[in-house]
Design a protein around this motif. Structure first.
Motif, short mmCIF file in Angstrom:
data_model
loop_
_atom_site.label_atom_id
_atom_site.label_comp_id
_atom_site.label_asym_id
_atom_site.label_seq_id
_atom_site.Cartn_x
_atom_site.Cartn_y
_atom_site.Cartn_z
N ALA A 1 0.85 -1.19 0.00
CA ALA A 1 0.00 0.00 0.00
C ALA A 1 0.89 1.23 0.00
CB ALA A 1 -0.92 0.00 1.21
N HIS A 2 0.56 2.18 -0.88
CA HIS A 2 1.31 3.44 -1.00
C HIS A 2 0.35 4.61 -1.04
CE1 HIS A 2 4.29 0.60 -2.65
NE2 HIS A 2 5.18 1.46 -2.21
N LEU A 3 0.82 5.76 -0.53
CA LEU A 3 0.15 7.03 -0.71
C LEU A 3 1.02 7.84 -1.67
CD1 LEU A 3 -0.88 7.91 2.96
CD2 LEU A 3 -2.22 6.73 1.22
N ILE A 4 0.47 8.18 -2.82
CA ILE A 4 1.20 8.93 -3.85
C ILE A 4 0.79 10.39 -3.76
CG2 ILE A 4 1.75 9.06 -6.31
CD1 ILE A 4 2.36 6.31 -5.05
N PRO A 5 1.74 11.30 -3.45
CA PRO A 5 1.39 12.73 -3.37
C PRO A 5 0.82 13.22 -4.70
CG PRO A 5 3.61 12.34 -2.53
CD PRO A 5 3.16 11.07 -3.18
N ASP B 1 -8.47 5.80 -4.68
CA ASP B 1 -9.13 6.83 -3.88
C ASP B 1 -8.18 8.00 -3.65
OD1 ASP B 1 -11.55 5.53 -3.61
OD2 ASP B 1 -11.20 4.85 -1.55
N GLU B 2 -8.78 9.19 -3.54
CA GLU B 2 -8.01 10.38 -3.17
C GLU B 2 -8.19 10.58 -1.67
OE1 GLU B 2 -8.89 14.93 -3.59
OE2 GLU B 2 -8.08 14.19 -5.50
N LEU B 3 -7.08 10.59 -0.94
CA LEU B 3 -7.09 10.75 0.51
C LEU B 3 -6.44 12.09 0.83
CD1 LEU B 3 -7.49 9.57 3.36
CD2 LEU B 3 -5.29 8.43 3.10
N ALA B 4 -7.15 12.92 1.60
CA ALA B 4 -6.62 14.25 1.95
C ALA B 4 -6.60 14.42 3.46
CB ALA B 4 -7.47 15.33 1.32
N PHE B 5 -5.43 14.81 3.96
CA PHE B 5 -5.26 15.20 5.36
C PHE B 5 -5.17 16.71 5.35
CE2 PHE B 5 -2.58 11.40 4.55
CZ PHE B 5 -3.41 10.46 5.13
N PHE C 1 -3.35 12.83 -1.46
CA PHE C 1 -2.63 11.65 -1.90
C PHE C 1 -3.58 10.73 -2.66
CE2 PHE C 1 -0.58 13.21 1.88
CZ PHE C 1 0.77 13.10 1.61
N ARG C 2 -3.02 9.94 -3.58
CA ARG C 2 -3.77 8.89 -4.25
C ARG C 2 -3.39 7.56 -3.61
NH1 ARG C 2 -1.63 9.06 -8.84
NH2 ARG C 2 -0.66 7.03 -8.93
N VAL C 3 -4.36 6.74 -3.31
CA VAL C 3 -4.12 5.45 -2.66
C VAL C 3 -3.81 4.40 -3.73
CG1 VAL C 3 -5.15 3.64 -1.22
CG2 VAL C 3 -5.68 6.05 -0.78
N GLU C 4 -2.70 3.68 -3.55
CA GLU C 4 -2.36 2.57 -4.42
C GLU C 4 -2.18 1.33 -3.56
OE1 GLU C 4 0.97 3.11 -6.99
OE2 GLU C 4 -0.10 4.55 -8.26
N MET C 5 -2.83 0.24 -3.97
CA MET C 5 -2.70 -1.03 -3.26
C MET C 5 -2.52 -2.14 -4.27
SD MET C 5 -5.55 -0.81 -0.23
CE MET C 5 -6.95 -0.43 -1.25
#
Length: 152
Positions: A3-7, A81-85, A90-94
């Protein structure tokens, strides 16, 4: 599972989710993923990795956690999915496979807390001396602490 979070904005290196529970926030001595921007709370959210899935849990952050533009308190993450803090997106990659092993430097710099068990009561009493009653009675102490006698 990998699992990665891609900026999304500004580029940057992908962030790999290697732990089963990952704390995201601004406080670098506590968080597994530290985002150094004031819009992110000190302890912003948790990412939980289990059974090939990622789950998110907001920890009461000021500016919120969003999945695909919707503010969430908790939920599941899917690939793409787009995940924002707060404002950090970030884009979620699994995918299949195991996460890359942690580098030797990360392992050496990992925080480890050592907890010592308390000694027996007799050993504890040896480490403490009694407070001189004369000094307490005269009021010559610089301390704000007042010791009470058994009579009080």
């Amino acid at each position: 599972m990998r699992a990665h979070l891609i900026p999304i904005k500004g580029g940057g290196a992908p962030i790999q989710i290697t732990r089963d529970i990952t704390l995201v926030g601004r406080q670098d001595d506590l968080c597994d993923i530290c985002l150094e921007t004031t819009s992110v709370s000190k302890m912003h959210c948790l990412i939980v990795r289990t059974d090939g899935l990622l789950f998110i849990r907001d920890l009461g952050s000021t500016n919120g956690t969003k999945v695909n533009g919707q503010r969430v308190l908790r939920g599941a993450l899917l690939p793409g999915d787009e995940l924002a803090f707060a404002g950090e997106k970030f884009r979620v990659e699994m995918g299949p496979g195991e996460p890359d092993s942690e580098s030797e430097a990360e392992i050496q710099n990992a925080y480890t807390e050592v907890i010592e068990l308390p000694p027996q009561r007799a050993e504890i009493e040896e480490h403490f001396s009694t407070y001189p009653s004369q000094q307490a009675a005269d009021g010559n102490s610089d301390s704000d602490v007042r010791f009470l006698s058994d009579d009080e």
